[in-house]
Design a protein around this motif. Structure first.
Motif: not given
Length: 179
Positions: A77, A79-82, A111, A115-117, A120-121, A124
């Motif tokens: 998370a 890695k997506q700013g969360k 995730a 609203k994460l991708d 990609r999550f 990762d």
């Protein structure tokens, strides 16, 4: 004991950019005591976040079957700013996933809520970069003398775990007043 590795740019840190006090926690997302301290730290940061910085480091214990998965989910998370959003969800819902056999799916649900991708999550979570980061945190904990969670370091020095919020506050106020 003292922190073996100073807080750096690869750490997850929130609060003051020029803190008078730094608080580092080695923690296991599945550890019940860490779950109890989570709201205390949130309260400390709400009150002192302009003067102190808080760093979260992973120390997943082998007896907690979902602790590693939780650490990986928070890093992915991040890695997506969360990171801090996932950190919050994982701790606030600790009872919902701790004993489950499908914790990974539960974290994927978080995730999605964040609203994460999701593709990609998932990539990762399974990446060497994420597992290396968690392993690195754990190694710095071992070399700092960590053997249980949570373990707190105030200005680099290991502290006794405070018995409640008032004691936590007193220790932080003392550290602010005596840098």
């Amino acid at each position: 004991g003292f922190l073996s590795e100073k807080v750096g740019p690869s750490d997850w840190t929130k609060g003051s950019q020029s803190p008078r006090v730094t608080l580092v926690e080695y923690s296991d997302f599945q550890c019940p005591a860490c779950g109890v301290y989570y709201p205390l730290i949130e309260k400390v940061m709400a009150e002192y976040g302009d003067r102190i910085a808080f760093t979260y480091r992973h120390f997943p214990l082998p007896q907690h079957k979902n602790a590693l998965a939780a650490s990986y989910a928070s890093e992915a998370a991040g890695k997506q700013g969360k990171f801090w959003d996932m950190h919050q969800m994982i701790f606030e819902h600790q009872a919902d996933w701790s004993d489950k056999n499908n914790a990974e799916q539960i974290f994927e649900g978080y995730a999605e809520d964040l609203k994460l991708d999701l593709a990609r999550f998932k990539t990762d979570v399974a990446s060497a970069e994420v597992s290396n980061k968690v392993a690195h945190d754990r190694a710095t904990g071992v070399s700092s003398g960590v053997n249980s969670t949570p373990s707190f370091y105030l200005n680099g020095k290991k502290m006794q775990n405070p018995r409640g919020y008032e004691e936590f506050k007193a220790l932080i106020e003392y550290a602010i007043a005596h840098p």
